[in-house]
Design an enzyme around this catalytic site. Structure first.
Site, short mmCIF file in Angstrom:
data_model
loop_
_atom_site.label_atom_id
_atom_site.label_comp_id
_atom_site.label_asym_id
_atom_site.label_seq_id
_atom_site.Cartn_x
_atom_site.Cartn_y
_atom_site.Cartn_z
N HIS A 31 50.98 -12.63 18.47
CA HIS A 31 50.10 -13.75 18.14
C HIS A 31 50.72 -15.08 18.59
O HIS A 31 50.10 -15.85 19.33
CB HIS A 31 49.84 -13.75 16.64
CG HIS A 31 48.91 -14.82 16.17
ND1 HIS A 31 47.56 -14.62 16.02
CD2 HIS A 31 49.12 -16.12 15.83
CE1 HIS A 31 46.97 -15.73 15.62
NE2 HIS A 31 47.91 -16.66 15.48
N GLU A 32 51.94 -15.32 18.16
CA GLU A 32 52.61 -16.58 18.54
C GLU A 32 52.86 -16.61 20.04
O GLU A 32 52.83 -17.67 20.67
CB GLU A 32 53.91 -16.77 17.75
CG GLU A 32 53.77 -16.76 16.22
CD GLU A 32 52.74 -17.74 15.68
OE1 GLU A 32 52.42 -18.73 16.38
OE2 GLU A 32 52.21 -17.50 14.57
N HIS A 66 49.85 -18.07 21.68
CA HIS A 66 49.90 -19.54 21.62
C HIS A 66 50.88 -20.08 22.67
O HIS A 66 50.62 -21.07 23.34
CB HIS A 66 50.41 -19.99 20.24
CG HIS A 66 49.38 -19.92 19.15
ND1 HIS A 66 48.15 -20.55 19.23
CD2 HIS A 66 49.41 -19.32 17.92
CE1 HIS A 66 47.47 -20.33 18.10
NE2 HIS A 66 48.21 -19.58 17.30
#
Lengths: 499, 499
Positions: free
Chosen positions: A263-264, A267
């Site tokens: 997820h990160e 980003h």
């Protein structure tokens, strides 16, 4: 010196202070010594004041006015940058300084109060401050004086510029109407995943090595970034050449670090692929919370929770794990990491139920701001909606209305971006597969370059220079549309749960 | 607002920028992504310019002039702070800006050039730039226009304020005259340590755990600091509540991390125990390079290489090591880690020979600056002195005159502080033992509190508010004196090497 040059010098200076502030924030969350907190706050205060002073200076105002009159002769980057700086200037000068100071004090008091209230599951403890924050927000909207048709639109503008209540109402309603029965069917299905194998001891050092491998796998550039441990994971783009991912480790649930890292990482790929030309300008960052979230969710959900990804990476996981998956078939593993199950806590929710948590919050905070719901009625309505949307009911406010930090620091308008991120991600995936129907094959082969390239070309490179609606229009040809997400979830969970 | 208040506001702002700069420097040396280097330099440039602009502003000059006229009415902290700020102002305004810019450019070019010259052992490649740097330095000394009796004194003032050439000449001569025959005797002794056991494989993770234990052991406060890995170890006090130690690990020589950590730990104890009252003022830091070095050397040499320390900590070392010391007696181990042996490279030198490396550099750089030695003669004189002082001769300039980075960035006047640190440390130890003759017992019991307290009371707390000479005078009753160090080394090495 020309006005344009002067202006670019000013915003570059702001940007440099902001880079230093980012590093201070990263440091504070990745192991900075506790006793240094007060001094660090002072340093942050000094640098933040510098940024604020630059953004609200007469010099800035005059330069902006001058440049606004000669827009046609400016470079595209400057022309778009001055829009951001003007917005900043207006937002920062329209609220009387004294009032803003009171608000900031209230914010920080309320965040502390919220922690206690949550611990004690005591909404009434929190309510008076919440009411004051709402009053402040309403007054601020008045000061901004923007005519956007709905008071809540002004708040949305902070997180999702160009997206308005009427669109969200429509899209969220469609999503909700489709998800509620699907969630119910999944809950009632007799075919459920076996979860036990997930919770064996998975040593932290091994999880760290796995996280690193997975970040490399999806194309995170470690020469332009690093990975660290933290309590509340985040990704941070100090600049496109210095993007930092953080992860937390739960030794009895590897999913926290694994999917958290992907997820990160999503980003981070966004931040690493912003065009370097934008460095030092206000355009150097994600264009909205929702678009940012679309990137993290795209990688976490459409890649990381995809069967093709595990056909490729299950051996890697086994290599790092302590034998816990040796007797678990790929199919059972895949079903387990895609378990969908209504739960009380948003941040623990799966991809099927997550948006319903968000829709609930959106409906409530919009009602609070427009005045159709009183703060005192919040817990009651929260619990009712939880039952209606997810079929579960909090036993206390700590696991209900008090669970999220956002409202405690006056963050209204933020929540919708989480669900918008899901919606955008599904739209982007659908548009990608139109020209690349072999999406799953690419993942199965670890050939992520075409996917990254698509995202960079259509999303990342522009930074703040392209608004969410324009990104969607140019890639998908349409506006915000919940259908791709609904199709994806229906297909996936109907198959998984044999509905 | 009163002038004093305004002034304190200005220096606090400088201090905040400096704290951010320190964090940026720490970050750059502990894992910041490579590709971010150029942006990081820009951020550092912006913040450094802010500090410089504040220190040389008319406002600063006027406030200083006003405060200098009312010194008696100022707090002690302000009175001492304005002396630092005035020095800063003078140093930063007396050199013409254009010339300083040329110098900075030359510095950075020469540092790069030095790396290549060192790699290729080619002094002539380096010489033209060195000559230019020396010319700049001489001109700068002229601009400062301070009448200190010897040109080199102005340079010393940057590192060791209040210490002059005539004192150093005298003290270093005494030290040299005593050390040269002692080193020769040690070299010729038939009794030599067995070194093999030191070089077994000692895994990095174990060395890390050992370093942490040892830092705790000597009283480093981990809630006001942290420990990280780096290539060139350093300690950094961002402020007294945030002090960072770094270490490097050599898996086939644990001494690098162990003694390196104690050394940096000594620096860190200094920074952690500066009085918090000084935070935000120019006094919040070490008073001189020499005094700082006295603290690191005190802990590294007088504590860490002390037999009493190993009587206590040999079991701890064995616990972390992979069995490499299981058959090594404490006495053999102690002798091995205290091996004294002339060598070519300063940073690898032991406590007996180290000061001779420094004295050689001091003599040469003083001669370069006063003009009695030409740069072209440097390699020749270097090699001669190496033979005279240490009995070893470099086979090329890479392991001779080119080995240190200092001159490549114009750092003349820095070297003496390393030897002064040894001398101060021995003086401080001697004065401590006058009231605490049980020094070794304290160490053997791990009761370091009285030692730390002594250092805090006499050295640390004052920060830059007390000059080196005053610290020595108030603790030892004398000036700089090489005798305590000479006695210590003679006693220790005569016994160890059975002379």
């Amino acid at each position: 010196m020309k006005a344009e040059e002067k202006y670019l010098g000013l915003v570059q200076k702001q940007n440099h202070y902001n880079q230093a502030l980012s590093l201070l924030a990263w440091d504070a969350r990745t192991g900075a010594p506790k006793k240094g907190a007060a001094q660090r706050s002072e340093v942050i205060g000094t640098l933040s004041s510098d940024v604020f002073a630059l953004s609200t200076s007469n010099e800035m105002n005059e330069l902006l006015s001058e440049l606004e009159n000669e827009k046609d002769s400016l470079s595209e980057i400057t022309a778009k940058s001055i829009e951001e700086s003007r917005k900043d200037y207006d937002r920062n000068t329209k609220i009387p300084a004294e009032e803003f100071k009171e608000y900031v004090t209230l914010q920080s008091q309320t965040e502390t109060l919220w922690e206690d209230a949550k611990d004690q599951s005591d909404f009434d403890m929190f309510r008076p401050n919440l009411e004051k924050l709402i009053e402040f927000k309403k007054r601020f909207i008045g000061y901004y004086g923007e005519d956007t048709g709905h008071v809540y639109n002004t708040l949305l503008d902070d997180y999702e510029p160009g997206v308005f209540v009427d669109t969200i109402d429509e899209v969220f309603a469609e999503l909700r109407n489709n998800l509620v029965p699907l969630v119910q069917a999944v809950t009632e299905s007799s075919h459920q995943p076996k979860m036990d194998s997930l919770f064996a001891h998975f040593p932290k050092a091994n999880q760290q090595a796995l996280s690193k491998d997975i970040l490399k796998e999806i194309g995170f550039d470690f020469s332009a970034g690093r990975m660290d441990e933290t309590v509340h994971p985040f990704a941070m783009g100090i600049n496109p050449y210095d993007v930092r991912v953080t992860t937390k480790y739960n030794e009895s649930d590897f999913r926290v670090s694994l999917f958290g890292t992907i997820h990160e990482g999503g980003h981070a790929l966004y931040e690493q692929n912003i065009s370097p030309e934008l460095m030092g300008t206000p355009l150097c960052g994600g264009t909205s919370m929702g678009i940012h979230e679309s990137q993290s969710l795209f990688w976490e959900k459409f890649v990381g929770q995809n069967m093709a990804f595990w056909e490729r990476n299950y051996p890697l996981l086994k290599k790092h794990a302590n034998g816990q998956f040796d007797h678990v078939s790929l199919e059972d593993f895949y079903f387990a990491v895609n378990q969908a199950k209504p739960s009380l806590i948003r941040i623990e929710a799966d991809e099927l139920t997550y948006c319903l948590h968000i829709i609930l919050r959106y409906e409530l905070e919009k009602a609070l701001i427009e005045g159709s719901l009183a703060a005192k009625d919040l817990p009651h309505v929260w619990n009712e909606k939880m039952v209606e949307y997810l079929g579960v009911k909090p036993s206390n406010d700590g696991e209900g209305v008090l669970q999220d930090v956002h409202w405690s620091f006056g963050s209204f308008g933020y929540f919708p971006s989480y669900a918008l991120g899901y919606i955008y991600a599904a739209q982007l995936k659908e548009s990608f597969t139109k020209t690349n129907p072999n999406f799953d094959d690419l993942i199965r082969q670890g050939d992520y370059a075409p996917i990254r390239q698509y995202m960079t070309e259509n999303v990342h490179q522009f930074g703040r220079g392209k608004k969410p609606a324009d990104i969607l229009k140019d890639t998908t040809g349409s506006g915000i549309d919940a259908k791709p997400l609904i199709h994806y979830l229906k297909d996936k969970y109907t198959t998984l749960y044999k509905l």
